[in-house]
Design a protein around this motif. Sequence first.
Motif, PDB file in Angstrom:
ATOM      1  N   ASN A   1       0.724  -1.135   0.150  1.00  0.00           N
ATOM      2  CA  ASN A   1       0.160   0.014   0.003  1.00  0.00           C
ATOM      3  C   ASN A   1       0.810   1.295   0.130  1.00  0.00           C
ATOM      4  O   ASN A   1       1.543   1.718   1.168  1.00  0.00           O
ATOM      5  CB  ASN A   1      -0.782  -0.087   1.434  1.00  0.00           C
ATOM      6  N   HIS A   2       1.000   1.930  -1.028  1.00  0.00           N
ATOM      7  CA  HIS A   2       1.835   3.078  -1.326  1.00  0.00           C
ATOM      8  C   HIS A   2       3.283   2.708  -1.097  1.00  0.00           C
ATOM      9  O   HIS A   2       3.622   1.524  -0.921  1.00  0.00           O
ATOM     10  CB  HIS A   2       1.483   4.268  -0.497  1.00  0.00           C
TER      11      HIS A   2
ATOM     12  N   ASP B   1      -1.697   2.110  -5.515  1.00  0.00           N
ATOM     13  CA  ASP B   1      -1.313   3.319  -5.450  1.00  0.00           C
ATOM     14  C   ASP B   1       0.095   3.459  -5.437  1.00  0.00           C
ATOM     15  O   ASP B   1       0.828   4.462  -4.919  1.00  0.00           O
ATOM     16  CB  ASP B   1      -1.642   4.106  -4.223  1.00  0.00           C
TER      17      ASP B   1
ATOM     18  N   GLN C   1      -2.411  -4.005 -10.296  1.00  0.00           N
ATOM     19  CA  GLN C   1      -2.439  -2.417  -9.695  1.00  0.00           C
ATOM     20  C   GLN C   1      -3.503  -1.877  -9.326  1.00  0.00           C
ATOM     21  O   GLN C   1      -4.511  -2.180 -10.204  1.00  0.00           O
ATOM     22  CB  GLN C   1      -1.680  -1.714 -10.829  1.00  0.00           C
TER      23      GLN C   1
ATOM     24  N   GLU D   1      -6.220   1.040  -8.122  1.00  0.00           N
ATOM     25  CA  GLU D   1      -6.006   2.539  -7.878  1.00  0.00           C
ATOM     26  C   GLU D   1      -7.628   2.895  -7.805  1.00  0.00           C
ATOM     27  O   GLU D   1      -8.697   2.246  -8.041  1.00  0.00           O
ATOM     28  CB  GLU D   1      -5.514   3.336  -8.861  1.00  0.00           C
ATOM     29  N   GLN D   2      -7.905   4.139  -7.527  1.00  0.00           N
ATOM     30  CA  GLN D   2      -9.148   4.693  -7.216  1.00  0.00           C
ATOM     31  C   GLN D   2      -9.710   5.467  -8.409  1.00  0.00           C
ATOM     32  O   GLN D   2     -10.406   6.612  -8.231  1.00  0.00           O
ATOM     33  CB  GLN D   2      -9.352   5.802  -5.997  1.00  0.00           C
TER      34      GLN D   2
ATOM     35  N   ASP E   1      -7.827   7.492 -10.517  1.00  0.00           N
ATOM     36  CA  ASP E   1      -7.476   9.057  -9.811  1.00  0.00           C
ATOM     37  C   ASP E   1      -7.680  10.136 -11.097  1.00  0.00           C
ATOM     38  O   ASP E   1      -7.978  11.094 -10.742  1.00  0.00           O
ATOM     39  CB  ASP E   1      -5.898   9.131  -9.686  1.00  0.00           C
TER      40      ASP E   1
ATOM     41  N   PRO F   1      -0.914   8.236  -6.855  1.00  0.00           N
ATOM     42  CA  PRO F   1      -2.064   8.912  -7.037  1.00  0.00           C
ATOM     43  C   PRO F   1      -1.972  10.658  -7.026  1.00  0.00           C
ATOM     44  O   PRO F   1      -2.913  11.069  -7.908  1.00  0.00           O
ATOM     45  CB  PRO F   1      -2.974   8.670  -5.682  1.00  0.00           C
TER      46      PRO F   1
ATOM     47  N   TYR G   1      -6.334  15.703  -1.683  1.00  0.00           N
ATOM     48  CA  TYR G   1      -5.785  14.731  -0.633  1.00  0.00           C
ATOM     49  C   TYR G   1      -6.489  15.426   0.597  1.00  0.00           C
ATOM     50  O   TYR G   1      -6.029  16.673   0.793  1.00  0.00           O
ATOM     51  CB  TYR G   1      -4.630  14.485  -0.385  1.00  0.00           C
TER      52      TYR G   1
ATOM     53  N   GLU H   1      -9.817  -0.813 -10.796  1.00  0.00           N
ATOM     54  CA  GLU H   1     -10.086   0.451 -10.494  1.00  0.00           C
ATOM     55  C   GLU H   1     -11.361   0.457  -9.479  1.00  0.00           C
ATOM     56  O   GLU H   1     -12.341  -0.220  -9.771  1.00  0.00           O
ATOM     57  CB  GLU H   1     -10.404   1.279 -11.438  1.00  0.00           C
TER      58      GLU H   1
END
Length: 367
Positions: free
Chosen positions: A121-122, A146, A156, A158-159, A161, A192, A248, A323
């Motif tokens: 995570n990150h 992310d 992968q 992600e949201q 982004d 992100p 953010y 996603e």
Amino acid sequence: MTLERTLSSFTSARLRRKAVTIGATSALVVSALASPAWLTPAYASGIPGAPAPFDKGGVKIALVNYLSTGDFFQAYDSGAQKQAKALGIDLKVFPGKEDAALQQEQIQQAINLGVKGIIVNHGLPESLKDVVQKALDAGIKVVAFDVNLDNPKIPQIEQSDHELAKTALDQAIKDNGAAFKAGYVYVAGFAPLDRRDQVWSDTRKAHPGIVEKARWGTVDAPIPTSVAAQANAALRANPDITVVFAPYDEFARGTKLAANDLGINKKLKIYSADISTADIAEIREPDSPWVATSATNPAVVGAVSVRAVALSVAGQDPGHTIEIKPALVTRADLNRLDVKTIDDLSAKLPAFGKSDAARASWIPVAQ
Ligand code: SR1
């Protein structure tokens, strides 16, 4: 207050010797780890009809964080815990301290513990690529949220982004027109934020009337306080700024603190990413400058991450890019629907609360 816990459920002597010190803001993670109900009683011995190894239960998975402070990451971890419990997974959460070397060491620890899967995570790709390759070489499945690990074997997450940034900026243009003086909060190097930055840059190209007068940003903890100090100076030096893009929630909080402090909260509008119960209260405060955010439910993102790694461990393909779609949430929406909490928001704005990503008939969904 500082809490110390020794995570004793894993058998590694090295890990048992190593007490993990977690700040009060991570208490949620600590209490979940310390709970006697760490393994779901129903599935601790396996999910009937699930593919191996989930038919037996107790599958060891590691969640290795880079950042842990702030509402987003706490909710992400708690969503991951909940989904892990529903799958009978023995989830070991490594708290992140924004320390690339520590995160690398924690992934090595997870390999040594014999986990079947790792969620990263990150983090910083350069410091992770070699150690995640070691995990893959050991037959461990890896998924990344992310952080771009640039490996076809690593799904992968992600949201979306680009969509997230676009919906927030479209709302800014809808509210303020396509010409305004802007402030922008950004720190390079986080996947992100870099993706959102691309949209900010494209938006300015498409609308030359949007002028970036000042840019600031830091992830030094506590992030809102550090950002507030920078925002204070930037907004004071640029009194013509009327819009701030702060993608953010910790950045938005810091900028809001500065706007309130300078008494310019009524003339400034902040557009952000992310949302939490505390953010909802801040957005709904009378005369709050924070007027819109584009967000997913971070607990759902945590749940999707666990489902994705579970699919991989079971030999099923979760897809390379996973996603989770964001929803735009405005101050007007929150007031109209009288939303007070994240659970309220999920119930009243269904687009926000769920994701169909990484599902399978044998996976009990917890989100
Ligand atoms: C420092 S990166 C912060 C972002 O990570 C997650 O994608 C959240 O949306 C947050 O905005």
